[in-house]
Write a protein that holds these residues in place. Structure first.
Motif, PDB file in Angstrom:
ATOM      1  N   ARG A   1       4.991   4.114   1.906  1.00 26.38           N
ATOM      2  CA  ARG A   1       5.332   2.390   0.898  1.00 26.38           C
ATOM      3  C   ARG A   1       4.919   1.751   1.447  1.00 26.38           C
ATOM      4  O   ARG A   1       6.150   1.164   2.474  1.00 26.38           O
ATOM      5  CB  ARG A   1       6.589   2.262   0.157  1.00 26.38           C
ATOM      6  N   ALA A   2       4.178   0.857   2.544  1.00 27.21           N
ATOM      7  CA  ALA A   2       3.575  -0.535   2.904  1.00 27.21           C
ATOM      8  C   ALA A   2       4.292  -1.644   2.326  1.00 27.21           C
ATOM      9  O   ALA A   2       3.416  -2.020   1.498  1.00 27.21           O
ATOM     10  CB  ALA A   2       2.316  -0.502   3.836  1.00 27.21           C
ATOM     11  N   SER A   3       4.711  -2.737   3.277  1.00 27.22           N
ATOM     12  CA  SER A   3       4.734  -4.196   2.229  1.00 27.22           C
ATOM     13  C   SER A   3       4.852  -4.922   3.069  1.00 27.22           C
ATOM     14  O   SER A   3       5.570  -5.606   4.293  1.00 27.22           O
ATOM     15  CB  SER A   3       6.421  -4.558   1.192  1.00 27.22           C
ATOM     16  N   ILE A   4       3.894  -6.080   3.141  1.00 27.45           N
ATOM     17  CA  ILE A   4       4.230  -7.493   3.807  1.00 27.45           C
ATOM     18  C   ILE A   4       5.561  -7.880   3.911  1.00 27.45           C
ATOM     19  O   ILE A   4       5.729  -8.626   2.445  1.00 27.45           O
ATOM     20  CB  ILE A   4       3.020  -8.496   3.257  1.00 27.45           C
TER      21      ILE A   4
ATOM     22  N   ALA B   1       0.766  -1.479  -0.020  1.00 22.22           N
ATOM     23  CA  ALA B   1      -0.079   0.031  -0.005  1.00 22.22           C
ATOM     24  C   ALA B   1       0.878   1.417   0.392  1.00 22.22           C
ATOM     25  O   ALA B   1       2.183   1.279   0.876  1.00 22.22           O
ATOM     26  CB  ALA B   1      -0.661   0.009   1.239  1.00 22.22           C
ATOM     27  N   GLU B   2       0.399   2.013  -1.167  1.00 28.59           N
ATOM     28  CA  GLU B   2       1.479   3.622  -1.049  1.00 28.59           C
ATOM     29  C   GLU B   2       0.085   4.647  -0.387  1.00 28.59           C
ATOM     30  O   GLU B   2      -0.658   4.822  -1.033  1.00 28.59           O
ATOM     31  CB  GLU B   2       1.645   3.946  -2.389  1.00 28.59           C
ATOM     32  N   LEU B   3       0.299   5.297   0.669  1.00 25.64           N
ATOM     33  CA  LEU B   3      -0.067   6.730   1.142  1.00 25.64           C
ATOM     34  C   LEU B   3       0.468   8.453   1.264  1.00 25.64           C
ATOM     35  O   LEU B   3       1.711   7.816   0.947  1.00 25.64           O
ATOM     36  CB  LEU B   3      -0.500   6.681   2.830  1.00 25.64           C
ATOM     37  N   ALA B   4      -0.053   8.861   0.624  1.00 27.24           N
ATOM     38  CA  ALA B   4       0.140  10.356   0.825  1.00 27.24           C
ATOM     39  C   ALA B   4      -0.538  11.034   1.621  1.00 27.24           C
ATOM     40  O   ALA B   4      -2.311  11.230   2.220  1.00 27.24           O
ATOM     41  CB  ALA B   4      -0.050  10.673  -0.647  1.00 27.24           C
TER      42      ALA B   4
END
Lengths: 145, 145, 145, 145
Positions: free
Chosen positions: A99-102, A34-37
Motif C-alpha cells: 500500500r503506497a501513498s504520496i 495505490a494498492e498492489l498484490a
C-alpha cells in the motif's frame, strides 16, 4: 491544470515485463494511493521459502511508482531515483499486499511511502516499510497503446 | 576462530527460488566480496525495456548477502535488515553485473556496498549503487544438503 | 559550457549558520570532490562523548553538497533531497574528516557518497558511510557577496 | 519482563552534549513514541536561513532513539545503526517538531519512523521524513546518575 493519468495507464505498464510475468495485480488506485498484490509462487521466494527481498522491493517500487504517477499530468510517468526498504518480519504468507501513498510532490520530484504486508488466511502483518523518491519523466509519444 | 562459509554455500542458496529462476549467476566470491551476473530476459524488465528496479535490487541484495555471509562463521547466514538503492542510469545493457564488498562487520551486523553495472558488448556503466545492512542468523541444521 | 562554482562559493556558504558555529572547515575542494574537517567540542557530542550522529550527518551532508555544487554551473547550488547514513564505529576521535565524491550527475540531480573518519593522533578509521541525493537550485541573485 | 526505561532516562541523555547545547526539548514520551521540539537559533540554520539538514537529522535521530529506548528494558539504550531522511519542504518556521514512533521491535533491533514539522504561529507543515534502524546496547553501570 492538465488531466491526471488514468488507472488504465498503470494497468498497461504493469502488464509488461517483470511485473506482468511475476503476476503483480493492481487492487486499487485512487489519486495519490495505490494498492498492489502478489500471490506466492516458488519462483518468487528466497532460500527460506519466504518472498525474496528483491521481489518485495519490486512490488513496493511498483506501488510507489503508480501512486506518484497517479498524481502526475497525463503523459508523465514517475521513475525511481532511489528506494529504501526496511525488512521487518519474514514475508511468509501466501500473498503480499503493498500500500503506497504520496508523502509529498514538489516540482518534478515525488516521495512516497509503502507498507508491505504478508497475508495468509488468518491475518496480515507488516513485513516491510519503504520510502521511494521518484522523478517525473515525459513518456515518449505512442509509448502506451 | 571457526571456519568461514565456503562458496558452495552461496551456490546452494543461489540455486533456489527467485534467484535460481531468474538466472542469477555467481561469478566470483572472495572473502568479503562477491560478484554476480544476470542476463537480460523479457520477464526481468520494466516498461521501457530496461532491467526492472526490483530485479536490480534483488541482484544487489543477493550480492551483498553473499559478501557478508562469506565473512561469517560456517552455519550462519546474512539476512537483510534494510537496503538502499540509488538508480543512476538506465539499466539497458544485455547483462547486469553486481559487485559487493563488505564495508564493516561489527558483532552480528554487517554492512556492504554494491555497485551494479549495465553491460553490453562495448562497455559497462554504473547504473545503480546500493548499501545494505545485514544481520547474522543461525542456519537451521540440515538446511543445506 | 558555463563556468563551475569556485571554491570561494563553498567557503562563503560554510561560514554561515550551523556549519560556521560548529566550526566545519573545508580542507580541499577539487571538481567533484570535497574534504571537510571538524574538531571535537563538548557541544558536538552525544551521551557517550562521541560525535553526535546528527553532527556526523551534518558534516557528511555539507561535504556532499559542496562536492555536488562544485560540479554545477555558477549560480546553482546543490540542495539535499535525501540522505542515508550508516554508522559503522564509534566516532570517538578528536576530529572528524568527511570525504565526499560525486557518484553521478544526471540532469538536475546529483548523487554523492561520503566516507567519514574519526581521527586521533595515531590513526583514522571509518566511522560512517553516507549516500546523498541532491538537486540543483538556482541561487537568488546577490545571495553571495 | 523487566521494567522499561523511564522518561527521566531520556531527559538525562538529552541534557548532554550537542542536544543539550542546541536546546532539544522533550515534549512527550509514551511507550514507543517520542515528541521533541527545537527552537530556531542563528547557529542552527543553513545558508538560506532554514534549519540545517544535519540539525533536522539530529532531532529526528534523537526522537527515534528515545522512542526505541522507551521500549527497551531498563539499562539498555538504542543506538543508531543507520538513518535515512527525505527533506520534503524548506524548514523555515521558528520551531521544529519531531514525532517518532516505533515501527517494529525485533530482538535487539528496532525500527522507527519520524515525521519532522516546521512550525510557526500560523501552521505546521511536514518538512522531513525519517526512518531509523537502532540496536539495543547495554548501558555501562553508573552511566546515568
Amino acid at each position: 491544470m492538465s488531466e491526471l493519468n488514468p488507472p488504465s495507464f498503470a494497468e498497461a505498464i504493469n502488464a509488461k515485463g517483470f511485473t506482468g510475468a511475476a503476476g503483480f495485480r493492481i487492487v486499487t488506485i485512487t489519486p495519490g494511493h495505490a494498492e498492489l498484490a502478489l500471490t506466492r509462487r516458488d519462483d518468487l521466494v528466497q532460500f527460506f521459502g519466504h518472498f525474496h527481498g528483491g521481489v518485495i522491493t519490486a512490488l513496493a517500487d511498483q506501488a510507489a511508482g503508480i501512486a506518484v504517477t497517479s498524481g502526475l499530468p497525463q503523459g508523465k510517468i514517475g521513475v525511481t531515483v532511489e528506494i529504501k526498504v526496511n525488512f521487518l518480519a519474514p514475508a511468509d504468507g501466501n500473498e503480499l499486499i503493498a500500500r503506497a501513498s504520496i508523502l509529498k510532490m514538489s516540482g518534478s520530484i515525488g516521495v512516497a511511502t509503502v507498507e508491505v504486508f504478508a497475508r495468509d488466511d488468518r491475518s496480515e502483518r507488516l513485513c516491510a516499510f519503504c520510502t521511494a523518491t521518484m522523478r517525473a519523466l515525459d513518456l515518449p509519444a505512442g509509448a502506451i497503446r
